[in-house]
Design a protein around this motif. Structure first.
Motif, PDB file in Angstrom:
ATOM      1  N   THR A 252       1.103  -0.806   0.401  1.00 21.01           N
ATOM      2  CA  THR A 252       0.507   0.020   0.152  1.00 21.01           C
ATOM      3  C   THR A 252       0.396   1.561  -0.261  1.00 21.01           C
ATOM      4  OG1 THR A 252      -1.453  -1.256   1.457  1.00 21.01           O
ATOM      5  CG2 THR A 252      -1.653   1.404   1.447  1.00 21.01           C
ATOM      6  N   VAL A 335      -3.073   3.856  -1.456  1.00 22.94           N
ATOM      7  CA  VAL A 335      -4.292   4.584  -0.711  1.00 22.94           C
ATOM      8  C   VAL A 335      -3.371   5.586  -0.661  1.00 22.94           C
ATOM      9  CG1 VAL A 335      -4.554   4.540   1.401  1.00 22.94           C
ATOM     10  CG2 VAL A 335      -4.860   2.225   1.014  1.00 22.94           C
ATOM     11  N   HIS A 336      -4.035   6.718  -0.805  1.00 22.97           N
ATOM     12  CA  HIS A 336      -3.816   7.434  -0.625  1.00 22.97           C
ATOM     13  C   HIS A 336      -4.056   9.337   0.223  1.00 22.97           C
ATOM     14  CE1 HIS A 336      -3.699   6.878  -4.665  1.00 22.97           C
ATOM     15  NE2 HIS A 336      -3.663   7.450  -5.582  1.00 22.97           N
ATOM     16  N   THR A 340      -8.243   7.292   4.853  1.00 17.97           N
ATOM     17  CA  THR A 340      -9.034   6.573   3.638  1.00 17.97           C
ATOM     18  C   THR A 340      -9.610   4.863   4.007  1.00 17.97           C
ATOM     19  OG1 THR A 340      -8.466   7.236   1.061  1.00 17.97           O
ATOM     20  CG2 THR A 340      -8.762   4.982   1.605  1.00 17.97           C
ATOM     21  N   ARG A 344     -13.793   3.734   4.341  1.00 19.86           N
ATOM     22  CA  ARG A 344     -14.339   2.430   3.813  1.00 19.86           C
ATOM     23  C   ARG A 344     -14.905   1.407   4.357  1.00 19.86           C
ATOM     24  NH1 ARG A 344      -8.106   0.283  -0.603  1.00 19.86           N
ATOM     25  NH2 ARG A 344      -8.565   2.222  -1.576  1.00 19.86           N
ATOM     26  N   HIS A 374      -9.488  11.689  -4.095  1.00 17.81           N
ATOM     27  CA  HIS A 374      -8.888  10.688  -4.962  1.00 17.81           C
ATOM     28  C   HIS A 374      -9.573   9.257  -4.973  1.00 17.81           C
ATOM     29  CE1 HIS A 374      -6.195   8.944  -8.307  1.00 17.81           C
ATOM     30  NE2 HIS A 374      -6.151   7.707  -7.797  1.00 17.81           N
ATOM     31  N   ASP A 375      -8.934   8.972  -3.418  1.00 17.76           N
ATOM     32  CA  ASP A 375      -9.853   7.573  -2.962  1.00 17.76           C
ATOM     33  C   ASP A 375     -10.945   7.235  -2.827  1.00 17.76           C
ATOM     34  OD1 ASP A 375      -6.752   7.075  -2.571  1.00 17.76           O
ATOM     35  OD2 ASP A 375      -7.025   6.819  -0.602  1.00 17.76           O
ATOM     36  N   ARG A 378     -13.226   5.339  -6.092  1.00 18.88           N
ATOM     37  CA  ARG A 378     -13.235   4.364  -6.024  1.00 18.88           C
ATOM     38  C   ARG A 378     -14.578   3.533  -5.793  1.00 18.88           C
ATOM     39  NH1 ARG A 378      -8.533   1.225  -5.163  1.00 18.88           N
ATOM     40  NH2 ARG A 378      -7.574   1.604  -7.072  1.00 18.88           N
ATOM     41  N   GLU A 412      -8.411   8.006 -13.560  1.00 20.12           N
ATOM     42  CA  GLU A 412      -9.402   7.123 -12.034  1.00 20.12           C
ATOM     43  C   GLU A 412     -10.720   7.633 -11.951  1.00 20.12           C
ATOM     44  OE1 GLU A 412      -8.642   3.907  -9.185  1.00 20.12           O
ATOM     45  OE2 GLU A 412      -7.455   4.887 -10.870  1.00 20.12           O
TER      46      GLU A 412
END
Length: 746
Positions: A252, A335-336, A340, A344, A374-375, A378, A412
């Motif tokens: 990661t 993972v940014h 995150t 999640r 960014h994360d 997804r 993305e």
């Protein structure tokens, strides 16, 4: 104890790849002063002795030596050894909760880690913070006295002051409560106290909120998401380089830092209320440079865009699809933002509460922190691919992130939009504008430009636009097919632009001819080309496809030959020039080729007297489903196979029953309705993946399918996507046909 390794008969045991003889060498290497040697040994051990979480007898035999390494203060990287011990123990203990826990070494390893639970108590209080972080999960996993374990975790929380050390403690308390229900009340009360303590760091408070929801999902109320959003806004992320040995041990890449400096209390947050948070994607080697960020909209940065003159080159002859698949796997692990994992977990807890999840995602996508934004992409994709509903607002918010100054994030976003193309209409214009802006900024051949970040962003956006059937994607697809740069990506979406067949088909035919010259990798791309040519329907491709059949048969590429024959069938009567080639393969020994040839003959000429004899024997082959489908297309003229199809309705495999039932209806009609209907509905209830096939047949059955109305209504009432593989395209079609069915049946 490490000197006793040779006493064990390792050759009598096996790991994932054979005899376990290498284990002594790997265990000794874990004590090496050379980091590269240690890392290599750990990697080899994970890959073979703890392969994908598996626990073997040899894994159990290794545990005493791993404990010895972890106990020895001279061991250079004790944290990694403790992390390995916890991972083995976690998988063993969790597997032993099920009946098959005794398989391989699970039961033995579970006994060992529970007997050595006090070792994890010691590791969790170690002077080395990395060892403490690695060990604390063990307190929730391996101590069977719930009260003692909870007390130890509370003590650890009081002793730790860094967010990075405190977050695993909160998660370990949740692990304890989920494993031992008698700890739930204590844990939830503790979470409530942490979440409400304004002197505690917001990241830890957010963790408490999330973990409480995990442990007590029945107590989730309407305040959960607003509370989480409020805490998320108070988390100020300070960019820090990940220390040596950082990351999560599985590749990661972490953005920002969950240290005490990276998250502040309410009082500190109030003092910095106007500050903009900014983070960068960070690898174990340090921070990657930014990618064209603007002051008001900082870009999320990508380790992958950092060019290295010594980067390893792909092995010659490796198909680009394979390389891309591994690149996608690497990206999936990135993972940014340190927030995150918590976000999640919160989405997992919220599950079917789509409105609440959408509200949370709106906050994430609008966050001032680029890593959080960014994360969130997804996570938004996962909501849309898993759950039905009106996702217009989410699609619009995603499309707003298509900015040319941040190609890493734009790629993305575009990939997410491509994956939900059947519902992505609200993103059409933003996608077209982004594609046009890139062509203006980088030239008409931006599809093939050297910069991998810009190239990926453009390609993904073009593919998403093409999936919407938008002709503005065409110029870049032609560049791909003309230059050969990532042409396979263009092939994937070419059939979505039937109006451009005149320009696409000649180029696709050239791709097909290239595969014929290199048959060793034909199966990696030829199927997509053949499918595209069949769907585009331009008969000028028929001779080239026929040549592909001949070339595939010559090189014994049965799958390629069958795919090409299916493509010829798509042309119907226009495929007549290929009849000679098709007939020449009807007697081949491969059933898939024979059934495809029979299907092509029927589609082109429609002569049942020629096709039926070819298909009857195939009902006893592994291609019985495909044979039944072709017989169904023949219809009443295939009535002589009705008895055979009726027998197939008793098959043990529901998919066999579905294919037989649909063919039986198409051939026998209303006379077969009772048993066809019973078979289809039973298969649907048994295996929801059959829904698309079942509803398509029910839709053809007219009034005879009226008894299916309750089941169809029930399907449409489901919030989760259904149909084959639960894919968006299949599910949207399932919903469309189901609604039409209900309209006809009142």
């Amino acid at each position: 104890m490490i000197n006793e390794l040779d006493v064990i008969d390792w050759s009598s045991m096996n790991h994932a790849y054979g005899q376990a003889d290498e284990i002594p060498g790997w265990l000794r290497a874990m004590a090496s002063m050379d980091r590269s040697v240690r890392d290599g040994a750990l990697s080899d051990f994970y890959g073979a002795v703890h392969h994908q979480g598996d626990v073997y007898v040899c894994t159990t035999a290794s545990l005493p030596f791993l404990f010895a390494l972890a106990d020895d203060p001279v061991t250079p990287d004790r944290a990694s050894v403790v992390e390995l011990l916890v991972s083995i123990g976690r998988h063993a203990v969790e597997r032993c909760m099920y009946d098959y826990g005794g398989e391989m070494g699970y039961a033995g390893s579970a006994v060992v880690v529970r007997e050595r639970a006090d070792a994890f108590v010691s590791y969790a209080a170690d002077d080395d913070p990395a060892v403490r972080r690695a060990a604390v999960e063990g307190l929730g996993l391996f101590i069977d006295d719930a009260g003692r374990a909870a007390g130890l975790l509370r003590d650890r929380m009081s002793a730790e002051c860094g967010v990075r050390e405190r977050l695993p403690i909160v998660e370990a308390m949740a692990t304890l409560a989920l494993r031992l229900p008698e700890a739930t009340e204590t844990a939830t009360a503790w979470f409530d106290g942490l979440a409400g303590d304004v002197t505690t760091e917001p990241m830890v408070r957010l963790a408490a909120v999330v973990q409480r929801a995990r442990c007590a999902p029945d107590l989730i109320d309407e305040e959960l998401v607003p509370t989480a959003i409020g805490l998320l806004r108070r988390i100020l992320i300070v960019v820090k380089e990940v220390p040596e040995g950082g990351g999560n041990g599985c590749g990661t890449v972490v953005a920002g830092s969950a240290t005490g400096a990276g998250s502040v209390t309410d009082a500190e947050a109030d003092a910095h209320s106007g500050a903009e948070a900014e983070s960068e994607a960070v690898s174990e080697a340090g921070a990657a440079p930014g990618v064209g960020s603007q002051p008001r909209d900082p870009a999320c940065t990508a380790p992958e865009v950092v060019a290295s003159p010594t980067a390893p080159q792909p092995a010659p002859g490796v198909p680009p699809q394979v390389l891309a698949a591994f690149e996608d796997l690497d990206r999936f692990q990135l993972v940014h933002s340190p927030a995150t994992p918590l976000l999640r977990a919160l989405h997992e807890v919220l599950d079917s509460r789509v409105p609440e999840r959408s509200a949370l995602l709106a906050e994430q996508l609008d966050s001032p922190d680029p890593g959080v934004r960014h994360d969130a992409i997804r996570m938004a994709k996962e909501v849309m691919t898993s759950w039905r509903g009106d996702h217009t607002a989410l699609l619009t918010r995603l499309a707003d992130r298509l900015v040319t100054n941040d190609p890493y994030t734009a790629a993305e976003v575009a990939e997410a939009l491509r994956s939900v193309a059947p519902i992505a209409e609200p993103a059409r214009e933003p996608l077209a504008e982004f594609v046009a802006a890139q062509r203006t900024a980088h030239g008409p051949e931006v599809w093939a430009m050297p910069d991998p970040s810009v190239r990926r962003a453009h390609q993904q956006a073009v593919m998403a636009l093409a999936r919407l059937g938008d002709p503005r994607a065409l110029p870049s697809l032609l560049v791909a097919l003309d230059t050969g740069v990532d042409a396979w990506r263009a092939v994937q979406v070419a059939a979505s632009l039937p109006a451009a067949a005149g320009q696409l088909v000649p180029r696709l035919c050239r791709e097909l001819e290239r595969f014929e010259r290199s048959p060793e990798h034909a199966d990696m791309g030829v199927s997509a080309v053949l499918s595209a040519l069949g769907r585009l329907g331009d008969a000028s491709a028929v001779p080239v496809i026929a040549e592909t059949v001949t070339a595939a048969m010559r090189s014994v590429q049965w799958p390629t030959a069958a795919t090409a024959l299916n493509a010829l069938a798509a042309f119907g009567p226009a495929g007549a020039p290929a009849l000679g080639v098709i007939r020449s393969v009807t007697g081949t020994r491969d059933p898939a080729v024979r059934v495809a040839a029979a299907g092509a003959l029927w589609a082109i000429e429609g002569r049942p007297e020629e096709v039926l004899p070819l298909l009857e024997d195939l009902l006893d082959s592994h291609c019985e489903h495909e044979a039944a489908d072709v017989l169904g297309r023949i219809g009443p003229a295939a009535s002589r196979v009705v008895p055979r199809l009726r027998r197939m309705l008793t098959a043990g495999y529901e998919w066999t029953r579905v294919h037989a039932a649909t063919a039986l209806w198409d051939i026998g009609g209303p006379d077969e309705a009772p048993q066809v209907l019973e078979t289809l509905l039973d298969a649907w209830r048994t295996n929801e993946f059959t829904a698309d096939n079942v509803i398509a047949c029910l839709d053809r059955m007219g009034p005879a399918a009226a008894p299916a109305v309750p089941l169809v209504r029930s399907e449409l009432a489901r919030p989760r996507r259904g149909g084959r593989f639960h894919g968006v395209e299949n599910d949207e079609e399932l919903q469309r046909v189901s609604r039409a069915f209900l309209l006809r049946h009142g």
